[in-house]
Enzyme design. Structure first.
Site, PDB file in Angstrom:
ATOM      1  N   GLU A   1      26.135  64.480  57.437  1.00 40.11           N
ATOM      2  CA  GLU A   1      26.762  63.701  58.485  1.00 40.11           C
ATOM      3  C   GLU A   1      25.731  62.839  59.167  1.00 40.11           C
ATOM      4  O   GLU A   1      24.636  63.318  59.479  1.00 40.11           O
ATOM      5  CB  GLU A   1      27.320  64.619  59.553  1.00 40.11           C
ATOM      6  CG  GLU A   1      28.587  65.240  59.147  1.00 40.11           C
ATOM      7  CD  GLU A   1      28.637  66.612  59.734  1.00 40.11           C
ATOM      8  OE1 GLU A   1      27.821  66.913  60.611  1.00 40.11           O
ATOM      9  OE2 GLU A   1      29.493  67.355  59.274  1.00 40.11           O
TER      10      GLU A   1
ATOM     11  N   ASN B   1      32.480  70.374  56.654  1.00 37.21           N
ATOM     12  CA  ASN B   1      32.682  71.093  57.917  1.00 37.21           C
ATOM     13  C   ASN B   1      33.875  72.041  57.767  1.00 37.21           C
ATOM     14  O   ASN B   1      34.863  71.683  57.142  1.00 37.21           O
ATOM     15  CB  ASN B   1      32.954  70.102  59.036  1.00 37.21           C
ATOM     16  CG  ASN B   1      32.002  68.932  58.980  1.00 37.21           C
ATOM     17  OD1 ASN B   1      32.020  68.170  58.016  1.00 37.21           O
ATOM     18  ND2 ASN B   1      31.179  68.785  59.961  1.00 37.21           N
TER      19      ASN B   1
ATOM     20  N   HIS C   1      27.911  76.647  61.493  1.00 35.39           N
ATOM     21  CA  HIS C   1      29.043  76.949  60.614  1.00 35.39           C
ATOM     22  C   HIS C   1      28.968  78.345  60.004  1.00 35.39           C
ATOM     23  O   HIS C   1      28.913  78.484  58.782  1.00 35.39           O
ATOM     24  CB  HIS C   1      29.113  75.927  59.471  1.00 35.39           C
ATOM     25  CG  HIS C   1      29.302  74.501  59.907  1.00 35.39           C
ATOM     26  ND1 HIS C   1      29.086  73.436  59.063  1.00 35.39           N
ATOM     27  CD2 HIS C   1      29.708  73.970  61.085  1.00 35.39           C
ATOM     28  CE1 HIS C   1      29.339  72.304  59.705  1.00 35.39           C
ATOM     29  NE2 HIS C   1      29.710  72.596  60.940  1.00 35.39           N
TER      30      HIS C   1
HETATM   31  P1  FAD Z   1      35.860  80.703  66.558  1.00 35.10           P
HETATM   32  O1  FAD Z   1      36.346  79.322  66.744  1.00 35.10           O
HETATM   33  O2  FAD Z   1      34.399  80.956  66.671  1.00 35.10           O
HETATM   34  O3  FAD Z   1      36.638  81.603  67.616  1.00 35.10           O
HETATM   35  C1  FAD Z   1      36.333  82.945  67.823  1.00 35.10           C
HETATM   36  C2  FAD Z   1      36.648  83.304  69.272  1.00 35.10           C
HETATM   37  O4  FAD Z   1      36.585  84.722  69.433  1.00 35.10           O
HETATM   38  C3  FAD Z   1      35.642  82.723  70.267  1.00 35.10           C
HETATM   39  O5  FAD Z   1      36.350  82.059  71.300  1.00 35.10           O
HETATM   40  C4  FAD Z   1      34.892  83.939  70.783  1.00 35.10           C
HETATM   41  O6  FAD Z   1      34.467  83.817  72.131  1.00 35.10           O
HETATM   42  C5  FAD Z   1      35.928  85.046  70.641  1.00 35.10           C
HETATM   43  N1  FAD Z   1      35.338  86.384  70.483  1.00 35.10           N
HETATM   44  C6  FAD Z   1      34.284  86.753  69.720  1.00 35.10           C
HETATM   45  N2  FAD Z   1      34.074  88.070  69.815  1.00 35.10           N
HETATM   46  C7  FAD Z   1      35.017  88.562  70.661  1.00 35.10           C
HETATM   47  C8  FAD Z   1      35.296  89.861  71.166  1.00 35.10           C
HETATM   48  N3  FAD Z   1      34.575  90.935  70.794  1.00 35.10           N
HETATM   49  N4  FAD Z   1      36.325  89.997  72.033  1.00 35.10           N
HETATM   50  C9  FAD Z   1      37.052  88.911  72.421  1.00 35.10           C
HETATM   51  N5  FAD Z   1      36.832  87.664  71.974  1.00 35.10           N
HETATM   52  C10 FAD Z   1      35.823  87.498  71.103  1.00 35.10           C
HETATM   53  N6  FAD Z   1      33.402  72.642  62.382  1.00 35.10           N
HETATM   54  C11 FAD Z   1      34.040  71.579  61.870  1.00 35.10           C
HETATM   55  O7  FAD Z   1      34.888  71.735  60.984  1.00 35.10           O
HETATM   56  N7  FAD Z   1      33.772  70.315  62.331  1.00 35.10           N
HETATM   57  C12 FAD Z   1      32.839  70.082  63.292  1.00 35.10           C
HETATM   58  O8  FAD Z   1      32.644  68.930  63.737  1.00 35.10           O
HETATM   59  C13 FAD Z   1      32.119  71.190  63.814  1.00 35.10           C
HETATM   60  N8  FAD Z   1      31.141  71.012  64.738  1.00 35.10           N
HETATM   61  C14 FAD Z   1      30.556  72.114  65.299  1.00 35.10           C
HETATM   62  C15 FAD Z   1      29.626  71.938  66.323  1.00 35.10           C
HETATM   63  C16 FAD Z   1      29.087  73.039  66.970  1.00 35.10           C
HETATM   64  C17 FAD Z   1      28.060  72.848  68.044  1.00 35.10           C
HETATM   65  C18 FAD Z   1      29.504  74.345  66.604  1.00 35.10           C
HETATM   66  C19 FAD Z   1      28.954  75.568  67.301  1.00 35.10           C
HETATM   67  C20 FAD Z   1      30.417  74.518  65.596  1.00 35.10           C
HETATM   68  C21 FAD Z   1      30.943  73.421  64.929  1.00 35.10           C
HETATM   69  N9  FAD Z   1      31.876  73.575  63.914  1.00 35.10           N
HETATM   70  C22 FAD Z   1      32.475  72.487  63.360  1.00 35.10           C
HETATM   71  C23 FAD Z   1      32.266  74.908  63.428  1.00 35.10           C
HETATM   72  C24 FAD Z   1      33.641  75.353  63.927  1.00 35.10           C
HETATM   73  O9  FAD Z   1      33.733  75.182  65.320  1.00 35.10           O
HETATM   74  C25 FAD Z   1      33.842  76.819  63.525  1.00 35.10           C
HETATM   75  O10 FAD Z   1      33.777  76.906  62.120  1.00 35.10           O
HETATM   76  C26 FAD Z   1      35.174  77.373  63.998  1.00 35.10           C
HETATM   77  O11 FAD Z   1      35.285  77.312  65.393  1.00 35.10           O
HETATM   78  C27 FAD Z   1      35.359  78.812  63.542  1.00 35.10           C
HETATM   79  O12 FAD Z   1      36.687  79.191  63.801  1.00 35.10           O
HETATM   80  P2  FAD Z   1      37.095  80.708  63.895  1.00 35.10           P
HETATM   81  O13 FAD Z   1      38.563  80.769  64.149  1.00 35.10           O
HETATM   82  O14 FAD Z   1      36.560  81.441  62.722  1.00 35.10           O
HETATM   83  O15 FAD Z   1      36.296  81.315  65.161  1.00 35.10           O
END
Ligand code: FAD
Length: 497
Positions: free
Chosen positions: A352, A475, A437
Site C-alpha cells: 500500500e 488487507n 493484521h
Molecule cells: P477485532 O476487530 O480486533 O475485534 C475484537 C474485539 O474484541 C476488540 O474490540 C477487542 O477489544 C475485543 N476483545 C478482545 N479480547 C476481549 C475480551 N477478553 N473480552 C471482551 N472483549 C475483548 N484491515 C483491513 O482490512 N484494512 C485496513 O485498512 C486495516 N488497517 C488497519 C490499521 C490498523 C492500525 C490496525 C490495528 C488494523 C488494521 N486492519 C486493517 C486490520 C483489521 O482492523 C483487523 O483485521 C480486524 O479488525 C480484525 O477483526 P476481528 O473481528 O477479528 O477482531
C-alpha cells in the site's frame, strides 16, 4: 447483570462479533455482546470523540503511560510522548518478537484501521482458506460483506486533482515506471465527505490526520454499519468496558465471567452470566489467548491441540523511500490510503502506498507491504507467569523484507533513489517489529469444524480473524467479514432453528 441468562453471548465487537450480532438478531435471537474497550460515543471536552495522530492524548492508547507509535521515529528521533493511562482506542500489545496493534472499543479494529476494504484476487483464495467454497464466497459472501460495510473506490478524476493524494500519485508513477501493477484500493471511507473536507464545508477527518487513534467523521466504522443495524433490531445489547476472563461449562450452558473496568483499567466488579451459546469474536489474539488459557487451566479441557496454532502476521512490513526534490509527496496528505502496488504473483508482495501525514513536506514515500511470509507462530500458556505467550521471532520477518524488496529495490534502481533510514530508529530501514493484521490461532477446519464450531465443546464458536490461517494476501477485514457471513448463515440454519 450478574447472574443473568442470555441465549447468545458474543465476546468482542469487531467484524466477526458485529456480523454474528446482526444476523442472529435478524433471525429473532437476543444477543448480548461484551467488549473490553470503551463505547466511543461521547465527545471529550474538546468536542471530539477521538484525537489525531499529530497530537495523541490519553484517548490514543490502551493502558499505556507513553505512546507507542507504529512509525516511531522521524529524522532519527523518537516521536513518542507521555500520556495518561486510559482505556484508549489503540492497543500496542507486546509479545516477545512482535508488537500486535489492535483496536479496543465497540467496533474493534474498525475504529482504528485505514478502512481499506480489499477482496483478495480470486486465484489466491484457495491458498487463503483451502476448505471454503470459492464460488460461494465470490458469488454471495464477499458481495454481501462489501455491501454491508459500505465499500467504494475513490473518484479517479478527484484523485488526479487533489493535493491530498499527491503522495499516492507519486507512488503510482514510481510503480508504473518500474512495470508494476498499480491498483486503486477501495475503502469504507465516505469519499464524498472527503471531497467536502477539501472544500472546507465540513469538519476535516481524513484530511486532518485522523487515523490510528480513530476517525471523528467520514469513516464508516462498524458503529455506523453492522452494529447500527444490529442495535436497530432491538434485540442486541452491548456492554463496553467488560473484559471476559473465563468461559466454563455449566450443565448444558456456559458460565461466562467478565471483569468490569474503569477508564484507568482498574477492575471495579466481576460478573458471571450464563449463555446457551458463546461466540468468540475477540480478534485473532484475544480469542486465541482466551482459548489457550481455558484449555490449559482445565476450564475447556476438550479443546483440541490445534487451538493456539497457525498464527501469522499477514506478512506485514513497512518501509520508506527518499524521493528526489521533483517528487515531493506533499505537506497535505489524506490519512486514508487508496493506492496499492500488486507484485503478489511474481514477488509475494502487495504494497500500500501509505500516507505520512506529519503536516510538512518530507519527500518520503511510505509503504505498508503485505507479503507471503511462510512463518506461523503458536500461542501457549505460561503457568508460572499466568499469561499466554506467542513464539513469533523478529527474524521471521526476513522473508517479508525480501519480498517487499522485489518492489522497492527495483523502484529505487529505476528512480535513482534510496530507502529512508530514519523512520523506525537510527539507521533502520525496515519496520519489522509489528503487525496490524493478526490472523489465526483457532483455524477453520482444524481447531473448529468447517463453520467455526469449536471441537470438543458444543455451543462454542469462533467467528473472527482467529479462523484464518495467517495470511489473506491483502488487507484482511473484508475476508473476516465475508467468512463470518458464511459461517453465521449456516449456524443459524442448522443450530438455531
Ligand atoms: P477485532 O476487530 O480486533 O475485534 C475484537 C474485539 O474484541 C476488540 O474490540 C477487542 O477489544 C475485543 N476483545 C478482545 N479480547 C476481549 C475480551 N477478553 N473480552 C471482551 N472483549 C475483548 N484491515 C483491513 O482490512 N484494512 C485496513 O485498512 C486495516 N488497517 C488497519 C490499521 C490498523 C492500525 C490496525 C490495528 C488494523 C488494521 N486492519 C486493517 C486490520 C483489521 O482492523 C483487523 O483485521 C480486524 O479488525 C480484525 O477483526 P476481528 O473481528 O477479528 O477482531
Amino acid at each position: 447483570a450478574h447472574g443473568a441468562h442470555v441465549p447468545v453471548l458474543v465476546i468482542g465487537t469487531g467484524y466477526g462479533g458485529a456480523v454474528a450480532a446482526l444476523r442472529l438478531a435478524q433471525a429473532g435471537v437476543p444477543v448480548h455482546l461484551l467488549e473490553m474497550g470503551m463505547a466511543w460515543d461521547t465527545p471529550g471536552p474538546d468536542g471530539r470523540i477521538f484525537c489525531n495522530t499529530r497530537s495523541p492524548d490519553h484517548r490514543a492508547y490502551w493502558l499505556r503511560t507513553r505512546t507507542k507509535a507504529p512509525l516511531n521515529y522521524f529524522l532519527g528521533s523518537s516521536i513518542d510522548r507521555d500520556v495518561t493511562r486510559h482505556t484508549g482506542v489503540l492497543d500496542a500489545e507486546e509479545f516477545g518478537g512482535i508488537i500486535v496493534y489492535q483496536g479496543r472499543g465497540v467496533g474493534g479494529g474498525s475504529l482504528v484501521n485505514g478502512g481499506m476494504a480489499v477482496t483478495p484476487r480470486r486465484e489466491n483464495f484457495a491458498g487463503i482458506l483451502p476448505s471454503v467454497n470459492a464460488d460461494e464466497m465470490y458469488g454471495v459472501y464477499y458481495p454481501r460483506a462489501n455491501a454491508e460495510l459500505g465499500v467504494s473506490a475513490v473518484d479517479p478524476a478527484w484523485f488526479d486533482a487533489t493535493p491530498y493524494y499527491q503522495y499516492a500519485r507519486v507512488g503510482r508513477k514510481h510503480a508504473q515506471r518500474s512495470g508494476f501493477r498499480f491498483t486503486f484500493v477501495p475503502d469504507v471511507y465516505d469519499w464524498d465527505y472527503m471531497k467536502r473536507e477539501e472544500a472546507g464545508t465540513v469538519p476535516k477527518s481524513a484530511l486532518a490526520a485522523e487515523i490510528l487513534y480513530g476517525n471523528n467523521h467520514g469513516k464508516r466504522s462498524l458503529q455506523q454499519t453492522y452494529l447500527a443495524r444490529a442495535r436497530a433490531t432491538g434485540r442486541v445489547a452491548i456492554s463496553p468496558l467488560h473484559r471476559v476472563t473465563a468461559v466454563v461449562p455449566d450443565g448444558a450452558r456456559y458460565a461466562v465471567t467478565a471483569e468490569q473496568l474503569d477508564t484507568a483499567g482498574n477492575v471495579t466488579a466481576t460478573k458471571t452470566v450464563t449463555a446457551d451459546r458463546v461466540f468468540f469474536a475477540a480478534g485473532s489474539v484475544g480469542t486465541s489467548k482466551l482459548l489457550v488459557k481455558l484449555r490449559a487451566t482445565g476450564a475447556l479441557p476438550r479443546l483440541n491441540d490445534e487451538v493456539g496454532r497457525g498464527w501469522g502476521d499477514n506478512g506485514n512490513v513497512m518501509c520508506g523511500r527518499a524521493n528526489h526534490m521533483w517528487d515531493a509527496t506533499g505537506a497535505r496528505q489524506s490519512a486514508i490510503p487508496c493506492a496499492g502496488i500488486d507484485n503478489w504473483a511474481a514477488g509475494g508482495a502487495f504494497a500500500e502506498v501509505a500516507p505520512l501525514p506529519v503536516g510538512i513536506e518530507t519527500y518520503a514515500s511510505f509503504y505498508l507491504s503485505i507479503t507471503r511470509n511462510p512463518h506461523r507462530a503458536r500461542f501457549s500458556w505460561n503457568a508460572a507467569a499466568g499469561r499466554v505467550e506467542l513464539d513469533w521471532q523478529t527474524a521471521w520477518k526476513q522473508p517479508s523484507i525480501d519480498m517487499a524488496k522485489t518492489i522497492f529495490d527495483k523502484i529505487n534502481a529505476t528512480e535513482g533513489t534510496i530507502y529512508r533510514t530514519d523512520l523506525f530508529g537510527v539507521y533502520k530501514i525496515w519496520g519489522d517489529h509489528l503487525t496490524y493484521h493478526p490472523l489465526g490461532g483457532a483455524v477453520l477446519n482444524r481447531a473448529t469444524d468447517g463453520h467455526g464450531r469449536l471441537h470438543g465443546h458444543p455451543g462454542l464458536y469462533v467467528i473472527d480473524g482467529a479462523l484464518i490461517p495467517g495470511n489473506t494476501t491483502v488487507n484482511p477485514f473484508v475476508t473476516i467479514t465475508a467468512l463470518a457471513e458464511r459461517n453465521i448463515e449456516k449456524i443459524i440454519a442448522t443450530d438455531l432453528r
